[in-house]
Design an enzyme around this catalytic site. Sequence first.
Site, short mmCIF file in Angstrom:
data_model
loop_
_atom_site.label_atom_id
_atom_site.label_comp_id
_atom_site.label_asym_id
_atom_site.label_seq_id
_atom_site.Cartn_x
_atom_site.Cartn_y
_atom_site.Cartn_z
N LYS A 147 -5.83 9.51 10.46
CA LYS A 147 -6.39 9.93 11.75
C LYS A 147 -6.92 11.36 11.69
O LYS A 147 -7.73 11.76 12.51
CB LYS A 147 -5.32 9.86 12.85
CG LYS A 147 -5.07 8.46 13.37
CD LYS A 147 -4.18 8.46 14.60
CE LYS A 147 -2.72 8.44 14.22
NZ LYS A 147 -2.29 7.25 13.47
N TRP A 165 0.83 -1.21 0.00
CA TRP A 165 0.00 0.00 0.00
C TRP A 165 0.86 1.26 0.00
O TRP A 165 0.47 2.28 -0.56
CB TRP A 165 -0.98 -0.01 1.17
CG TRP A 165 -0.34 0.07 2.53
CD1 TRP A 165 0.10 -0.97 3.29
CD2 TRP A 165 -0.06 1.25 3.27
NE1 TRP A 165 0.64 -0.53 4.46
CE2 TRP A 165 0.55 0.84 4.49
CE3 TRP A 165 -0.27 2.61 3.06
CZ2 TRP A 165 0.96 1.74 5.46
CZ3 TRP A 165 0.15 3.51 4.03
CH2 TRP A 165 0.75 3.08 5.21
N HIS A 200 6.45 11.55 11.07
CA HIS A 200 5.18 12.12 11.51
C HIS A 200 5.30 13.63 11.72
O HIS A 200 6.24 14.09 12.36
CB HIS A 200 4.75 11.48 12.84
CG HIS A 200 4.66 9.98 12.78
ND1 HIS A 200 3.46 9.30 12.79
CD2 HIS A 200 5.62 9.03 12.70
CE1 HIS A 200 3.69 8.01 12.72
NE2 HIS A 200 4.99 7.80 12.67
N HIS A 229 9.15 6.53 7.44
CA HIS A 229 8.19 7.63 7.36
C HIS A 229 8.34 8.51 8.59
O HIS A 229 8.83 8.07 9.62
CB HIS A 229 6.75 7.10 7.22
CG HIS A 229 6.32 6.19 8.33
ND1 HIS A 229 6.74 4.87 8.42
CD2 HIS A 229 5.53 6.39 9.40
CE1 HIS A 229 6.22 4.32 9.49
NE2 HIS A 229 5.48 5.22 10.12
#
Lengths: 331, 331
Positions: B201, B169, B273, B271
């Site tokens: 989120k 994904w 945040h 990744h």
Amino acid sequence: MADTAAKRETDSVGTDELSQRVKRAKADNENGDGGVGKDPESEHILSEFKTSTVLSDSAREKTIFVHGKLGDQEAVVILEKTPIREDDLAELFTGSRLKLEMRNDIYSTYRLLAPPQLNEIKTTVVCPATEKHIKKYQRQESSLVEETGEDYKSITLPYIQKQSFSVQWVHNILEKKAEAERIVYEDPDPEVGFLLLPDFKWDQKQVDDLYLIAIVHQRDIRSLRDLTSEHLPLLQNIFQKGKEAVLQRYSLAASKLRVYLHYQPSYYHLHVHFTKLGYEAPGCGVERAHLLADVIQNLQSDPQYYKTRTLYFPLRADDGLLGKFKEAGRL
Amino acid sequence: MADTAAKRETDSVGTDELSQRVKRAKADNENGDGGVGKDPESEHILSEFKTSTVLSDSAREKTIFVHGKLGDQEAVVILEKTPIREDDLAELFTGSRLKLEMRNDIYSTYRLLAPPQLNEIKTTVVCPATEKHIKKYQRQESSLVEETGEDYKSITLPYIQKQSFSVQWVHNILEKKAEAERIVYEDPDPEVGFLLLPDFKWDQKQVDDLYLIAIVHQRDIRSLRDLTSEHLPLLQNIFQKGKEAVLQRYSLAASKLRVYLHYQPSYYHLHVHFTKLGYEAPGCGVERAHLLADVIQNLQSDPQYYKTRTLYFPLRADDGLLGKFKEAGRL
């Protein structure tokens, strides 16, 4: 200790504080007269409320603090959605309407329209509200400050020294002049010793939100910035004996603990926080907390780590230190 | 992607993660057949739901995760009250009934009965739910794990490799095969480039809970543990351009951002945040988050910092990796 308590309070501007005060006074519940009353009109008192501004809100906690006017009086209205109770589920499931939002494979989402009495909103009205109330409930934006080792020496340290924040209450604890009965553990050694006692945030009724503070006996360590490899025996002693004391007293294993320092701390006498892992204690975020295990490790590989590193921390808009960083053109 | 998404969900037992999966697949929204449908009956589907047990709940966040049966199928129903929106206040104040609870001096508290459409409950149904779903939503104690550089090589890395968690994904996103319309910013450079897009989120309706993820184009960096000083240009590029993109798109200054990596991450493709400072995003605690600024600084002074350091992180009781640490006698 007033300074610290105030500082602590600002950390968690919650409805809880208010409800505490409200509950405290609940005994007087039935004696009211005049003003917002028990008369039928009170059922619609908010229909005349005119919102001026939202002081703060939380999408996560489903709360909102609103400043406005009730008639010609200043007022603060606080709304908080109520927790979903297991006992209400059956009625909620049978008595509600669902609106399908989306559906995919085994997943579907809906908007559920519940009967109002099963889905109340806790509402608190402060009226007339003073300027002080309004400020208290106002969200203070924080900014992340970048403090180099040089910034510490030229901006932060002079500020701390000039403010000369009193830590008399800490000395009282260390000298057993206050809170002696709250001590959970003590290592009296003047070099590596410390006192362990519950933080005021913790009511000690359940370990789910366990919160203890270790306060060192040495009086000349202000914060993380003062630590060098010389302090490793002290730090290791706190880490080891603090964990043992928590296990002994609360039957909570070391692997269930989050042990850390704050930078900036709330008061400039070295102390270490012990909180339960999984409890989202105020101030346990990566922007302010430093795991004691990391601090030890960093000092082991670089004795001057915390003298030379750039450290990051949030400061509230009304914090005097933020003003100093702005004056220095560092923000 | 099932494994990875599941992993995200296990991290913070949130309704958010679920909606993530649900939303990700929103394109397929209209193709469904059978099961819980868009037909009018779906409006009352929950009236036949039989609760078996409450898997977890949060009084603070006003959520509840319930296991039960829909007809003869296992199901999980997740309820979460919606945030109180400023735009709804006027209607809420005029259209609601208040029941006085208590009143004292300037303070009074009420139960507010709101029109259902102004006070919805976000509802997610997983049906049929497997044992895995049920376990996933069950409240789980976490333990803090201590992972040395050696532990990583002998325990964690083999575990990650054996599980071969799919990051298909992620590749779909990088190749614009999915979610292309959600991209906030892209630097297409294969070495230092990345894509920035909103985390699931975040509903993107307010910047208060801003949450973006930067996903790197390089495909061979699993986590913090793989980073060396070689990656400094990549990390600095993400830090710089990410902050610029947020300022550009959301008018939010860099000093209002908390920029960090997770260790362990939810999926093993590097990744970063980006969350709003002051928003207590799940996973921003010191036990799991590492400020990107610190990561850069640490790699600058020690190119092998994250290869050699002991790292600490929480693992849930049902996490396979925790079992591996136990087997190795490391807990």
